[in-house]
Design a protein around this motif. Structure first.
Motif, short mmCIF file in Angstrom:
data_model
loop_
_atom_site.label_atom_id
_atom_site.label_comp_id
_atom_site.label_asym_id
_atom_site.label_seq_id
_atom_site.Cartn_x
_atom_site.Cartn_y
_atom_site.Cartn_z
N GLN A 248 -8.28 -3.85 -0.93
CA GLN A 248 -7.29 -2.94 -1.52
C GLN A 248 -8.09 -1.74 -2.55
O GLN A 248 -8.80 -2.28 -3.13
CB GLN A 248 -6.25 -3.66 -2.46
N ALA B 1 0.95 -1.30 -0.04
CA ALA B 1 0.05 0.10 -0.08
C ALA B 1 1.08 1.39 0.05
O ALA B 1 0.73 2.27 -0.64
CB ALA B 1 -0.78 -0.07 1.21
N CYS C 152 -4.53 -1.06 1.91
CA CYS C 152 -4.68 -2.33 1.90
C CYS C 152 -5.08 -2.48 3.28
O CYS C 152 -4.40 -2.07 4.24
CB CYS C 152 -3.61 -3.00 1.38
#
Lengths: 418, 418
Positions: free
Chosen positions: B289, B257, B264
């Motif tokens: 996500q 992320a 995420c």
């Protein structure tokens, strides 16, 4: 070595009797000999019927343990023990191999024509598994004196039946259970044969091993608390993700176990609110740590605590520990370990020394100060507490022979004042 | 800027009306305006009563959305939208701020004395939250045409009531719901004001921001399968610990992320057998996500997949992925973003551009090809979907003013052919 004219040990009979017991007390789902149930009582009656053919005295003690005593020249005692009870849908060997193999050794000794040098006692411990009430080692801890009636009397099974009421139906007054301590007054040595329930011997290609002792256990629930937040609207940098504490600690305890030579397990993780669209606000994990050495066990626990604190600080979350259970390691007797090692080598050609991760009644006998040792026989796939639990029949027969050899060596040791 | 003699906007009235609605449709546990329930219908009736004082046409479309239309010189339309429905025990602002602020803008435009240059329509979308049947954006996806009747008609609530039956009581035939597409035929721009539901604006000390678009979402269930084993008898080196896949992947998705600038989240973890004395044989996790850029979202998902494969190989376990849900990112219209930015600066002095992690009806309108933008007003503590959801009253009033400024700018832009 037995004299050529002496009655022979019949390890094949042990295997046949284990199958007999399986048929009597099992279902297609496995063994159903849960302690303090009619099926367990049927197993015990089957065992009493076998004992009836032998010149032994049989009685049940205050802790529910069933004893068969073959009087010897000396009243000092060699004990051989196991447990007929099983978990629900259990295996055909866990616990009862010990009892049925011990029966065969008792037969051989009883048929020798003259009393053995020391008194031999075979014991079927009550409720080793604790499957119904969650308290394992019931009978052996009554005999060691470690059982606290106030801690167990109000335990209930899934139907709400109290332990105190359930055991009363089987002749046990839980308030007086530790009167069973008298049974160990003259015990000079204790032997227990058990399936390994793990993969070590199979991995080494060995039929049998000698047990160094039972692991001590530190068992805790660890709770990390952060802040639940929307998975879409909360940037990574401002999250307080409680699950990060669990993930980091889980990976860390594997290194801690390796560093100290023990085992550490995270068996359960739960998450709150536990939905796909929320950062975890609270995460809980169980941690089970085991080691044969008390100092190493304490160090593993201390390392896990400090790792947990470190991860909580890194993640800006909080951590709390709750003790679930704890038991000290019980190292077995060095001389008996040597005798067991010699017996296994005579029967199998080679031996191996290993600790026991699972607890056994032997731990309670050891706690009571009786010199103790155990033999392990290989488990296929390391699986137990399951209907697919199994051991090769040739290995089972070897294990009966090894127990028999060990019994002779232990008799000689006890007779010599050991 | 409105002419001095023109009727004034009354942002204080918006706050008062939001409190009125809270009293009418809330309990001590929070807002209870769950779509397709009597409380939701009461909220809509309250809204119709307010509209009755205005020179607008009101009707419900085939998707259950309620429209108020103020005819303008041109039949090209500027839409302002929100949703009166809430989650159970929800907050007092989520969704209805938009509708009630839009009502105030409509009042100001209707009272100007002459028709606006373009037609103005205020829409209350039906069932944005999906709280009862698990299908969010019901009404707006009917209008965009994305709703598939076959996918939703047999959804049931916790009492077993079918969605098709529940919506029929509110005048909706689910099979014809997408006839609501006709409502967007002349739409030239769509504006939506919403509370942020996250901590970004509060963290920056800003009352308001302009939304760049709604995140695309990849949502998967990931299952790691190893081998359950006894926590005491299984050496670390031979374990196949399924939980290790989860722990490693959870820590990895945080780096993924950060690397791609998205978010995420692992929201739920479950373990089997899930007992303190067993190595985890199977561990499941959810992975959510989100990213505003489709390529970056795809890269985040690909990175997570390959990390999962790598960890499975390292741990000698298996991994399987199941798609739970997926939606593409919806970037908002660049000119409208600039206009919104200008409006926020005029009212608040400073602005900030940020993506929306949560989905909104604006995503469906954008999907239908209508130029779209959203305004966010600061949420206290970043909390929503909860009775403690809140926004400062001075910020609420600023948000009404900013929406009003933006409406004027958007009217001019549409009138000019935008």
């Amino acid at each position: 070595m037995t004299h050529p004219s002496a009655p022979a040990l019949r390890p094949d009979r042990t295997v046949a009797e284990l199958k007999e017991l399986r048929t009597l007390t099992g279902t297609p789902d496995g063994a159903q000999r849960v302690a303090f149930t009619p099926t367990w009582a049927a197993a015990r009656q089957w065992f009493r019927d076998k004992l009836a053919a032998l010149p032994v005295e049989v009685h049940q003690d205050a802790g529910g343990n069933l004893w068969a005593t073959l009087r010897g020249v000396s009243d000092r005692e060699l004990l051989i023990g196991g447990h007929l009870d099983s978990v629900p849908n259990g295996g055909w060997l866990d616990g009862c191999l010990n009892v049925v193999a011990g029966l065969e050794v008792l037969r051989r000794l009883a048929a020798a024509g003259s009393p053995p040098p020391v008194t031999i006692r075979l014991v079927d411990w009550a409720d080793e598994e604790g499957a119904r009430f969650g308290r394992s080692l019931f009978g052996s801890s009554a005999a060691s004196g470690a059982l606290v009636p106030a801690d167990v009397r109000d335990l209930t099974d899934r139907d709400g039946v109290r332990l105190a009421d359930a055991v009363r139906n089987y002749g046990i007054d839980v308030e007086r259970a530790t009167d069973a301590r008298a049974e160990l007054a003259k015990a000079a040595a204790y032997l227990e044969l058990h399936i390994e329930q793990g993969p070590v011997l199979e991995g080494l290609g060995l039929p049998m091993g000698v047990v160094l002792g039972t692991f001590g256990v530190e068992r805790h629930a660890v709770t990390f608390t952060g802040q639940a937040a929307h998975s879409g609207s909360t940037p990574m940098a401002v999250r307080k993700d409680a699950l990060a504490g669990v993930s980091k600690l889980h990976l860390a305890i594997r290194d801690i176990a390796a560093r100290h030579g023990g085992v550490c397990t995270v068996g359960r993780v739960t998450t709150e609110p536990g939905i796909v669209t929320a950062v975890v606000g609270q995460a809980k994990m169980t941690l089970d740590q085991r080691h044969l050495d008390p100092a190493a066990l304490a160090a593993m626990y201390a390392d896990a605590r400090s790792a947990g604190e470190r991860f909580a600080a890194e993640e800006k979350i909080e951590v709390a520990w709750d003790k679930l259970w704890q038991i000290q390691p019980f190292p077995f007797h060095p001389t008996l370990i040597d005798l067991a090692d010699a017996a296994v080598r005579e029967v199998c050609g080679t031996s191996h020394r290993l600790p026991s991760g699972p607890l056994h009644d032997a731990a309670e006998v050891c706690r009571a100060g009786v010199p103790t040792v155990m033999l392990f026989v290989q488990s296929l796939r390391g699986i137990s507490h399951n209907k697919i639990e199994d051991t090769r029949e040739d290995h089972l027969q070897l294990s009966v022979r090894a127990l028999d050899r060990l019994a002779d060596k232990a008799i000689a040791w006890v007779a010599a004042g050991g």
